[in-house]
Motif scaffolding. Structure first.
Motif, mmCIF file in Angstrom:
data_model
loop_
_atom_site.group_PDB
_atom_site.id
_atom_site.type_symbol
_atom_site.label_atom_id
_atom_site.label_comp_id
_atom_site.label_asym_id
_atom_site.label_seq_id
_atom_site.Cartn_x
_atom_site.Cartn_y
_atom_site.Cartn_z
ATOM 1 N N GLN A 189 0.831 -1.208 0.000
ATOM 2 C CA GLN A 189 0.000 0.000 0.000
ATOM 3 C C GLN A 189 0.867 1.261 0.000
ATOM 4 O OE1 GLN A 189 -3.335 -0.102 -0.534
ATOM 5 N NE2 GLN A 189 -2.925 2.067 -0.907
ATOM 6 N N GLU A 190 1.952 1.203 0.750
ATOM 7 C CA GLU A 190 2.876 2.339 0.784
ATOM 8 C C GLU A 190 3.492 2.581 -0.608
ATOM 9 O OE1 GLU A 190 6.663 3.681 3.422
ATOM 10 O OE2 GLU A 190 5.590 1.914 4.156
ATOM 11 N N LEU A 191 3.839 1.502 -1.273
ATOM 12 C CA LEU A 191 4.407 1.623 -2.625
ATOM 13 C C LEU A 191 3.380 2.254 -3.573
ATOM 14 C CD1 LEU A 191 6.236 -1.796 -3.242
ATOM 15 C CD2 LEU A 191 7.090 0.229 -2.106
ATOM 16 N N PHE A 192 2.141 1.772 -3.490
ATOM 17 C CA PHE A 192 1.117 2.249 -4.417
ATOM 18 C C PHE A 192 0.749 3.712 -4.127
ATOM 19 C CE2 PHE A 192 -0.236 -2.463 -4.866
ATOM 20 C CZ PHE A 192 0.819 -2.673 -5.751
ATOM 21 N N ASP A 193 0.778 4.090 -2.859
ATOM 22 C CA ASP A 193 0.539 5.507 -2.529
ATOM 23 C C ASP A 193 1.636 6.382 -3.142
ATOM 24 O OD1 ASP A 193 -1.675 4.772 -1.107
ATOM 25 O OD2 ASP A 193 -0.754 4.982 0.878
ATOM 26 N N ARG A 194 2.844 5.875 -3.059
ATOM 27 C CA ARG A 194 3.987 6.621 -3.617
ATOM 28 C C ARG A 194 3.840 6.753 -5.144
ATOM 29 N NH1 ARG A 194 7.143 10.534 -3.242
ATOM 30 N NH2 ARG A 194 9.267 10.279 -3.941
ATOM 31 N N ILE A 195 3.446 5.664 -5.785
ATOM 32 C CA ILE A 195 3.268 5.679 -7.245
ATOM 33 C C ILE A 195 2.179 6.688 -7.620
ATOM 34 C CG2 ILE A 195 2.467 4.290 -9.220
ATOM 35 C CD1 ILE A 195 3.811 1.848 -7.744
ATOM 36 N N ASP A 196 1.089 6.719 -6.834
ATOM 37 C CA ASP A 196 0.003 7.678 -7.103
ATOM 38 C C ASP A 196 0.504 9.116 -6.965
ATOM 39 O OD1 ASP A 196 -1.604 5.495 -7.464
ATOM 40 O OD2 ASP A 196 -2.724 5.725 -5.593
ATOM 41 N N THR A 197 1.307 9.350 -5.935
ATOM 42 C CA THR A 197 1.868 10.697 -5.733
ATOM 43 C C THR A 197 2.741 11.083 -6.920
ATOM 44 O OG1 THR A 197 1.894 10.333 -3.362
ATOM 45 C CG2 THR A 197 3.311 12.096 -4.181
ATOM 46 N N LEU A 198 3.567 10.142 -7.367
ATOM 47 C CA LEU A 198 4.456 10.431 -8.505
ATOM 48 C C LEU A 198 3.648 10.677 -9.772
ATOM 49 C CD1 LEU A 198 7.270 7.817 -7.795
ATOM 50 C CD2 LEU A 198 7.393 10.298 -7.461
ATOM 51 N N ASN A 199 2.566 9.938 -9.924
ATOM 52 C CA ASN A 199 1.709 10.153 -11.095
ATOM 53 C C ASN A 199 1.126 11.571 -11.087
ATOM 54 O OD1 ASN A 199 0.304 8.978 -13.481
ATOM 55 N ND2 ASN A 199 -1.495 9.544 -12.275
ATOM 56 N N ALA A 200 0.728 12.027 -9.906
ATOM 57 C CA ALA A 200 0.159 13.384 -9.795
ATOM 58 C C ALA A 200 1.206 14.452 -10.127
ATOM 59 C CB ALA A 200 -0.389 13.594 -8.391
ATOM 60 N N ILE A 201 2.468 14.099 -10.005
ATOM 61 C CA ILE A 201 3.548 15.039 -10.344
ATOM 62 C C ILE A 201 3.880 14.951 -11.842
ATOM 63 C CG2 ILE A 201 6.011 15.544 -9.977
ATOM 64 C CD1 ILE A 201 5.693 14.487 -7.106
ATOM 65 N N PHE A 202 4.020 13.726 -12.356
ATOM 66 C CA PHE A 202 4.620 13.533 -13.681
ATOM 67 C C PHE A 202 3.640 13.329 -14.832
ATOM 68 C CE2 PHE A 202 8.187 11.627 -10.998
ATOM 69 C CZ PHE A 202 8.927 12.795 -11.022
ATOM 70 N N SER A 203 2.361 13.096 -14.532
ATOM 71 C CA SER A 203 1.450 12.764 -15.629
ATOM 72 C C SER A 203 1.047 14.005 -16.436
ATOM 73 C CB SER A 203 0.184 12.109 -15.080
ATOM 74 O OG SER A 203 -0.755 11.988 -16.128
ATOM 75 N N ASP A 204 1.267 13.939 -17.733
ATOM 76 C CA ASP A 204 0.803 15.070 -18.555
ATOM 77 C C ASP A 204 -0.644 14.844 -19.000
ATOM 78 O OD1 ASP A 204 1.626 13.000 -20.184
ATOM 79 O OD2 ASP A 204 2.207 14.303 -21.831
ATOM 80 N N TYR A 205 -1.257 13.767 -18.526
ATOM 81 C CA TYR A 205 -2.691 13.550 -18.791
ATOM 82 C C TYR A 205 -3.555 14.238 -17.728
ATOM 83 C CZ TYR A 205 -1.503 9.926 -22.209
ATOM 84 O OH TYR A 205 -1.020 9.248 -23.307
ATOM 85 N N LEU A 206 -2.957 14.558 -16.583
ATOM 86 C CA LEU A 206 -3.710 15.218 -15.507
ATOM 87 C C LEU A 206 -3.507 16.726 -15.612
ATOM 88 C CD1 LEU A 206 -2.761 13.013 -12.400
ATOM 89 C CD2 LEU A 206 -4.892 12.955 -13.716
ATOM 90 N N GLU A 207 -4.607 17.420 -15.747
ATOM 91 C CA GLU A 207 -4.526 18.861 -15.991
ATOM 92 C C GLU A 207 -3.687 19.595 -14.940
ATOM 93 O OE1 GLU A 207 -7.611 22.390 -16.663
ATOM 94 O OE2 GLU A 207 -8.449 20.378 -16.979
ATOM 95 N N ASN A 208 -3.874 19.199 -13.675
ATOM 96 C CA ASN A 208 -3.215 19.925 -12.590
ATOM 97 C C ASN A 208 -1.911 19.323 -12.107
ATOM 98 O OD1 ASN A 208 -4.554 22.325 -12.064
ATOM 99 N ND2 ASN A 208 -6.305 21.165 -11.257
#
Ligand code: ADP
Ligand code: MG
Length: 313
Positions: free
Chosen positions: A48-67
């Motif tokens: 769960q800790e790994l997946f939370d980290r991956i989600d956080t990184l996605n929120a930083i690096f994804s160019d599909y997420l507007e914000n």
């Protein structure tokens, strides 16, 4: 063996334990985690800790997420503004720029205008207009990304620039997972994000991890192969699943920043070495480069090895 486990658990290193497997869809792929932990509750908490980290990184690096942070940086392109970035972003940009310099721009984090154009081309099964390719290409150049180390700020010097971490973010996420695993005392683990895979120490009852990968048979057709690995990262990159077929040519989602076109050669490559971040980025660069330039690049990363397969199917 039982005594050995008990002894190791005092260290405290969870070298032994139960095999547990977890999945998490993110970054356009399915993350797979296999770990050996003392009990299932503990294993689940670590995953769960790994997946939370991956989600956080996605929120930083994804160019599909507007914000996402990456899109906020891109929105500042050409305004002259210097943008303060997160440490994750700073580190990702640092590795990207290193690979760009060493590959003479074959890998380029500022590929965004071209990757956006090609994503649309894939969706519509329509080759982009040459004028659009030209305009997009003019906005792509890693040298337009300026870094200010003292303040950890970034400036994108050209209007219309867009950063796209698609060629490196999965590898980065895999390495971040390994940091958490190490802190949790888990040494035997595997983290896979599509073609980006990293393994730690071998499973307690085995000499190595067995990984499914791709190779070629004697006819030059792509076939499944098995790799034996421990304490290593492997990235497989190639044209095997995302491409545009147009007038008898196949254009990959990996783009040559110099031509603005998806690469056309039928090949896939496998990069192995200590870290997933570099393996991921290098695999992308390798696919863009010609054979002689690949050799030059690999000499600059002596801890990484390369296998290239020219596929005929
Ligand atoms: P694969 O899994 O086929 O190896 P990756 O997902 O690792 O591919 O990388 C491809 C992605 O990287 C593209 O979808 C795009 O977002 C980005 N990209 C394409 N061309 C380049 C390039 N020349 N430099 C950096 N990133 C690129
Ligand atoms: Mg890759």
């Amino acid at each position: 063996m039982r005594f050995f486990c008990w002894f190791l658990s005092l260290i405290p290193v969870l070298a032994c334990g139960q095999r547990q497997e977890f999945f998490h869809p993110q970054m356009g792929t399915l993350f797979q985690v296999i770990l050996y932990a003392e009990d299932t509750v503990q294993g689940k908490a670590i995953a769960q800790e790994l997946f939370d980290r991956i989600d956080t990184l996605n929120a930083i690096f994804s160019d599909y997420l507007e914000n996402s942070e990456i899109n906020r940086i891109s929105a500042s392109a050409g305004t002259g503004q210097k943008i303060k970035v997160s440490t994750e972003m700073w580190r990702l940009i640092a590795v990207s720029q290193r690979v760009s310099r060493k590959s003479d721009g074959a890998f380029d984090l500022s590929i965004g205008p071209l990757s956006k154009l090609w994503r649309r081309a894939f969706r519509q099964t329509q080759f982009p207009a040459l004028a659009e390719i030209k305009t997009a290409k003019e906005k792509v150049n890693y040298r337009f990304i300026q870094r200010y180390p003292l303040t950890k700020k970034i400036r994108l010097t050209k209007a219309g620039m867009r950063l796209d971490a698609g060629g490196i973010a999965k590898g980065f996420a895999v390495d971040e997972c390994f940091k958490i695993l190490r802190k949790a005392g888990v040494s035997s683990a595997l983290v896979a994000a599509g073609g980006d895979i990293r393994v730690g120490a071998a499973p307690p009852d085995k000499a190595a991890w067995t990984i499914a990968s791709k190779g070629l048979n004697e006819k030059g057709e792509t076939v499944d192969v098995e790799l034996s690995l421990k304490r290593e990262a492997v990235s497989t990159s190639g044209d095997t699943y995302r491409f545009l077929d147009w007038e008898g040519q196949r254009y990959s989602h990996i783009i040559d920043p110099r031509t603005g076109l998806g690469i056309q050669h039928r090949q896939f490559s496998r990069l192995a070495g200590p870290r997933s971040t570099l393996a991921d980025a290098l695999a992308t660069a390798i696919n863009v480069l010609k054979a002689e330039d690949r050799k030059i690049l690999m000499k600059k990363f002596s801890r990484y090895t390369l296998e290239v397969y020219e596929s005929k199917d």
